[in-house]
Design an enzyme around this catalytic site. Structure first.
Site, PDB file in Angstrom:
ATOM      1  N   LYS A  71      -5.061 -36.637  -4.036  1.00 35.63           N
ATOM      2  CA  LYS A  71      -4.443 -37.681  -4.858  1.00 35.63           C
ATOM      3  C   LYS A  71      -4.458 -37.209  -6.291  1.00 35.63           C
ATOM      4  CE  LYS A  71      -2.796 -41.893  -4.220  1.00 35.63           C
ATOM      5  NZ  LYS A  71      -2.340 -42.482  -2.946  1.00 35.63           N
TER       6      LYS A  71
HETATM    7  N1  GLU Z   1       1.281 -42.559  -1.986  1.00 36.89           N
HETATM    8  C1  GLU Z   1       1.514 -42.746  -0.588  1.00 36.89           C
HETATM    9  C2  GLU Z   1       0.238 -43.071   0.133  1.00 36.89           C
HETATM   10  O1  GLU Z   1      -0.717 -43.528  -0.456  1.00 36.89           O
HETATM   11  C3  GLU Z   1       2.287 -41.598   0.029  1.00 36.89           C
HETATM   12  C4  GLU Z   1       1.601 -40.271  -0.004  1.00 36.89           C
HETATM   13  C5  GLU Z   1       2.477 -39.109   0.465  1.00 36.89           C
HETATM   14  O2  GLU Z   1       3.582 -39.347   0.938  1.00 36.89           O
HETATM   15  O3  GLU Z   1       2.017 -37.982   0.337  1.00 36.89           O
HETATM   16  O4  GLU Z   1       0.136 -42.955   1.319  1.00 36.89           O
END
Ligand code: GLU
Length: 425
Positions: free
Chosen positions: A115
């Protein structure tokens, strides 16, 4: 509309990292993992904290804090969104990165978890400032991202435009176009059909399966959705399409309610026109805190973490909570809801549709071949249904909550991959 007096004030401060670590500790103990293996999974593989100097439009300089945390690579490249929000700090990003590892393992896409975040309120910046923030942040984290290493995607405060800037900055540095470095790109740059609505489609699909498991007919069901952004808006639409009366929705400016159900298509037009759900004519305005305590069958917190707490979990009247957001239920609230027999469908299952179609987008980039939207949506529903059935079966067989079952399945898959690869050197 009921029990406004029972609803709590907005959430107190929460600690997502403690909650994430506690969930892991519970799974590690149930799986009888060694202390060493537990510690390995509790510790991010790589963390990068960067400062992001910004030349503001007025000529002054601001300095923002940015982060990228790669929690685990055992099953494949790290994967996860990039968040622009004032609440971003290292611990929040650590928690969200760990949840991405479990989410990817649970829906069985070949990724680890990561993240990123920049502590910034995007509403305080012009588009050109946001572009400079994004390009500088990308340059700072460039050594640790890439299509085989770590693949960012949108999250709170970022969107397909942000992804286009990241892809461009990365590609310029490499000297060639690298579409696989991000997902959630604009379609014309290699984004996947169906990606924009994938998270919502998955949340709604899971919500309908949860209703079926509790014998609730969507045609007679009601729901409340907290958040009307990338996740909540589509979820409200898909639920309404399935016949569910969506009685309340909210955004950062306020919450609205209609006993007979909001007309989501008209509401969406209102939001496109005015920028907020507030002021929609066929509704009454309510205190956003009451939304969580409304008398509805399904509650979908689809905004931020830590909104269901020990202070308001007692007031929840829904029988099903489907976590559209990451980490909306604190550990204490989770225990209260479990004790009250509220079915909580955890984030790593409920909102995994986004990363599933991110994976499809990455596969399409690798293949240099675009799938049609039906193919994307069918494969998405197949993956979500499989994960749902895995969790239901595990929870039933071992007498666990859906969160415990989902976390255990995910941790077990990561551990199995780790066992097969061995510890180097
Ligand atoms: N931000 C989204 C999540 O928390 C998508 C993450 C992604 O597609 O890599 O799952």
């Amino acid at each position: 509309m009921a029990h406004p007096e029972a609803a709590a004030t907005p959430p107190a401060s929460t600690d997502p990292l403690s909650d994430a670590l506690a969930q892991l500790a519970e799974a590690a103990s149930a799986l009888d993992l060694s202390d060493g293996l537990h510690r390995l999974l509790a510790t991010p593989r790589r963390e990068l904290q960067v400062s992001v100097p910004l030349r503001r439009d007025d000529g002054s300089t601001a300095v923002l804090s940015g982060y990228r945390v790669q929690h685990n690579f055992t099953r494949g490249p790290a994967k996860g969104g990039l968040r622009y929000s004032p609440s971003v700090d290292l611990d929040e990003v650590r928690a969200l990165a760990m949840w991405m590892t479990w989410k990817c393992a649970l829906v069985d896409v070949p990724y680890g978890g990561a993240k990123g975040g920049v502590a910034v309120d995007p509403r305080d910046h012009s588009t050109s400032e946001l572009e400079r923030i994004t390009r500088r942040y990308t340059s700072e984290i460039l050594p640790i991202i890439g299509p085989d290493v770590d693949i960012p995607a949108p999250d709170i405060g970022t969107d397909e435009t942000t992804m286009a800037w990241i892809m461009d900055t990365f590609s310029v540095a490499k000297g060639y176009t690298v579409p696989g470095v991000v997902t959630g790109k604009p379609i014309s740059l290699g984004g996947s059909l169906g990606r924009a609505l994938a998270t919502s489609r998955g949340v709604a699909h899971i919500a309908l399966m949860a209703m079926a498991s509790r014998g609730i007919d969507p045609a007679h069901a009601t729901a409340a959705v907290q958040g009307f952004g990338k996740v909540g808006r589509g979820t409200a639409r898909f639920l309404a399409d399935a016949g569910v009366r969506v009685r309340a929705v909210s955004d950062i400016d306020g919450a609205i309610y209609s006993h007979d159900g909001l007309d989501i298509a008209r509401l969406s037009e209102h939001v496109d026109r005015t920028g907020s759900v507030v002021g929609f004519d066929a509704s009454e305005q309510i205190d956003p805190a009451y939304l969580l305590a409304l008398e509805v069958d399904v509650l979908v917190p689809a905004a931020v973490e830590g909104v269901l707490t020990e202070d308001n979990a007692h007031a929840v009247q829904a029988t099903i909570v489907v976590e559209g957001a990451n980490g909306p239920t604190t550990k204490a609230a989770d225990a209260i809801l479990q004790q009250r027999d509220v079915l909580v469908v955890p984030d790593i299952l409920a909102n995994a549709g986004g990363v599933v179609v991110s994976y499809f987008e990455w596969v399409q980039a690798n293949q240099a071949y675009q799938w049609n939207e039906r193919e994307v949506n069918d494969r998405l529903e197949e993956k979500m249904a499989r994960a749902w059935h895995d969790v239901v079966a595990h929870a039933g067989a071992h007498g666990r909550t859906f969160r415990q079952a989902a976390t255990m399945i995910a941790v077990e898959r990561v551990v199995e991959a780790h066992r097969l690869r061995g510890l180097y050197p």
